[in-house]
Design a protein around this motif. Sequence first.
Motif, PDB file in Angstrom:
ATOM      1  N   TRP A 137      -1.992-105.961  24.101  1.00 18.58           N
ATOM      2  CA  TRP A 137      -2.251-107.381  23.850  1.00 18.58           C
ATOM      3  C   TRP A 137      -1.986-107.729  22.387  1.00 18.58           C
ATOM      4  CZ3 TRP A 137      -7.266-109.243  21.648  1.00 18.58           C
ATOM      5  CH2 TRP A 137      -7.222-110.620  21.433  1.00 18.58           C
ATOM      6  N   GLU A 138      -2.487-106.881  21.486  1.00 13.30           N
ATOM      7  CA  GLU A 138      -2.297-107.144  20.061  1.00 13.30           C
ATOM      8  C   GLU A 138      -0.820-107.094  19.669  1.00 13.30           C
ATOM      9  OE1 GLU A 138      -4.840-104.202  18.373  1.00 13.30           O
ATOM     10  OE2 GLU A 138      -6.666-105.414  18.611  1.00 13.30           O
ATOM     11  N   ALA A 139      -0.035-106.306  20.430  1.00 16.52           N
ATOM     12  CA  ALA A 139       1.400-106.207  20.160  1.00 16.52           C
ATOM     13  C   ALA A 139       2.209-107.265  20.896  1.00 16.52           C
ATOM     14  CB  ALA A 139       1.900-104.813  20.544  1.00 16.52           C
ATOM     15  N   GLY A 140       1.533-108.073  21.701  1.00 14.40           N
ATOM     16  CA  GLY A 140       2.226-109.108  22.464  1.00 14.40           C
ATOM     17  C   GLY A 140       2.952-108.585  23.686  1.00 14.40           C
ATOM     18  N   ASP A 141       2.583-107.375  24.148  1.00 11.70           N
ATOM     19  CA  ASP A 141       3.224-106.765  25.312  1.00 11.70           C
ATOM     20  C   ASP A 141       2.394-107.078  26.555  1.00 11.70           C
ATOM     21  OD1 ASP A 141       4.400-105.180  27.248  1.00 11.70           O
ATOM     22  OD2 ASP A 141       4.453-103.362  26.021  1.00 11.70           O
ATOM     23  N   VAL A 142       2.649-108.219  27.147  1.00 12.41           N
ATOM     24  CA  VAL A 142       1.836-108.698  28.270  1.00 12.41           C
ATOM     25  C   VAL A 142       1.970-107.797  29.493  1.00 12.41           C
ATOM     26  CG1 VAL A 142       1.467-110.623  29.860  1.00 12.41           C
ATOM     27  CG2 VAL A 142       1.952-111.075  27.446  1.00 12.41           C
ATOM     28  N   GLU A 143       3.181-107.299  29.753  1.00 13.41           N
ATOM     29  CA  GLU A 143       3.414-106.472  30.932  1.00 13.41           C
ATOM     30  C   GLU A 143       2.596-105.174  30.873  1.00 13.41           C
ATOM     31  OE1 GLU A 143       5.013-105.816  34.679  1.00 13.41           O
ATOM     32  OE2 GLU A 143       5.189-107.599  33.405  1.00 13.41           O
ATOM     33  N   THR A 144       2.638-104.491  29.725  1.00 13.69           N
ATOM     34  CA  THR A 144       1.870-103.252  29.579  1.00 13.69           C
ATOM     35  C   THR A 144       0.379-103.528  29.661  1.00 13.69           C
ATOM     36  OG1 THR A 144       3.600-102.204  28.264  1.00 13.69           O
ATOM     37  CG2 THR A 144       1.384-101.304  28.046  1.00 13.69           C
ATOM     38  N   MET A 145      -0.069-104.618  29.057  1.00 15.26           N
ATOM     39  CA  MET A 145      -1.480-104.979  29.132  1.00 15.26           C
ATOM     40  C   MET A 145      -1.912-105.197  30.577  1.00 15.26           C
ATOM     41  SD  MET A 145      -3.456-108.354  27.641  1.00 15.26           S
ATOM     42  CE  MET A 145      -2.618-109.387  28.860  1.00 15.26           C
ATOM     43  N   SER A 146      -1.112-105.921  31.339  1.00 16.16           N
ATOM     44  CA  SER A 146      -1.452-106.198  32.736  1.00 16.16           C
ATOM     45  C   SER A 146      -1.496-104.905  33.552  1.00 16.16           C
ATOM     46  CB  SER A 146      -0.433-107.164  33.341  1.00 16.16           C
ATOM     47  OG  SER A 146      -0.482-108.415  32.688  1.00 16.16           O
ATOM     48  N   ASP A 147      -0.529-104.026  33.327  1.00 16.52           N
ATOM     49  CA  ASP A 147      -0.505-102.758  34.058  1.00 16.52           C
ATOM     50  C   ASP A 147      -1.734-101.912  33.732  1.00 16.52           C
ATOM     51  OD1 ASP A 147       1.896-103.432  35.226  1.00 16.52           O
ATOM     52  OD2 ASP A 147       3.128-102.258  33.842  1.00 16.52           O
ATOM     53  N   ALA A 148      -2.094-101.846  32.448  1.00 20.90           N
ATOM     54  CA  ALA A 148      -3.251-101.045  32.046  1.00 20.90           C
ATOM     55  C   ALA A 148      -4.544-101.620  32.616  1.00 20.90           C
ATOM     56  CB  ALA A 148      -3.329-100.965  30.521  1.00 20.90           C
ATOM     57  N   ASN A 149      -4.674-102.935  32.618  1.00 15.63           N
ATOM     58  CA  ASN A 149      -5.875-103.555  33.173  1.00 15.63           C
ATOM     59  C   ASN A 149      -5.993-103.300  34.671  1.00 15.63           C
ATOM     60  OD1 ASN A 149      -6.909-104.618  30.791  1.00 15.63           O
ATOM     61  ND2 ASN A 149      -5.796-106.537  30.982  1.00 15.63           N
ATOM     62  N   ALA A 150      -4.858-103.380  35.382  1.00 13.78           N
ATOM     63  CA  ALA A 150      -4.882-103.109  36.823  1.00 13.78           C
ATOM     64  C   ALA A 150      -5.254-101.652  37.079  1.00 13.78           C
ATOM     65  CB  ALA A 150      -3.523-103.424  37.430  1.00 13.78           C
ATOM     66  N   GLU A 151      -4.695-100.747  36.280  1.00 12.24           N
ATOM     67  CA  GLU A 151      -4.996 -99.324  36.460  1.00 12.24           C
ATOM     68  C   GLU A 151      -6.457 -99.030  36.118  1.00 12.24           C
ATOM     69  OE1 GLU A 151      -3.256 -94.915  35.185  1.00 12.24           O
ATOM     70  OE2 GLU A 151      -2.165 -96.738  34.588  1.00 12.24           O
ATOM     71  N   PHE A 152      -7.026 -99.784  35.181  1.00 17.97           N
ATOM     72  CA  PHE A 152      -8.441 -99.619  34.839  1.00 17.97           C
ATOM     73  C   PHE A 152      -9.307 -99.814  36.078  1.00 17.97           C
ATOM     74  CE2 PHE A 152     -12.605-101.117  33.603  1.00 17.97           C
ATOM     75  CZ  PHE A 152     -12.937-100.367  32.487  1.00 17.97           C
ATOM     76  N   HIS A 153      -9.044-100.879  36.811  1.00 22.85           N
ATOM     77  CA  HIS A 153      -9.829-101.142  38.014  1.00 22.85           C
ATOM     78  C   HIS A 153      -9.600-100.072  39.070  1.00 22.85           C
ATOM     79  CE1 HIS A 153     -11.697-105.047  37.122  1.00 22.85           C
ATOM     80  NE2 HIS A 153     -10.630-105.247  36.365  1.00 22.85           N
TER      81      HIS A 153
END
Length: 229
Positions: A137-153
Amino acid sequence: MAEDPATGKSGLRSGSGGSGRRAPLRDQIHDALQARISQGVLRPGDRIFEQEVAVEFGVSRVPVREAIRMLQSGGLVDVLPQRRGVFVRSLGRRQVEELFDVREALEVLAARLAAERAPSETADRLGELAGRARRAWEAGDVETMSDANAEFHDQLVVLSGNEVLASMLEPLHGRLAWLFRINREPDRVCGEHEELHAAVVAGDVERAQDVARRHVRSSRMMVLDRVLY
């Protein structure tokens, strides 16, 4: 070499892992289409043409139809009668409300079980994913952020150690996944994941449940107030 269908490119995978065994064609096509729906490549209301999918993956229409039936059973597509076509299912406000009602009950349970059962070294995987999401998120990489959040769940459900719970949450997450990729509150989401990780590592059952409940309710409001008009 065949390309992975989950990427949206032509071709089918030759097998799974190192076993050399082929997954059934219907499963490979189902997984590819499900990934596209979850990632927002196929949006609600988009039409899926059987013949186009068959040509893309170099198969007959039979496994495509079987894959579509699987997607229909999972609530991801609508198959209209009289050859009117297959469409990615649109979610109205009432349907989203109902999905979040169920999600809250199941994810609070997952958080409780994870806090009760997960060894701290195993639960640290949650921290890795939460950290990856924040850095993205801090790097502006929305795709990686979304993938990591989904994997968290997904990882939280794994830590619960309850296979029945996992089987119930999987289709639910699939139906909501495209909404979560429209994340207009990344700082809030990252912060709640970090809190939930800390509660699970500490074995604090009450806190884990409270954070999970607050997280689902906050996401519910984000979706209803800022995504669905």
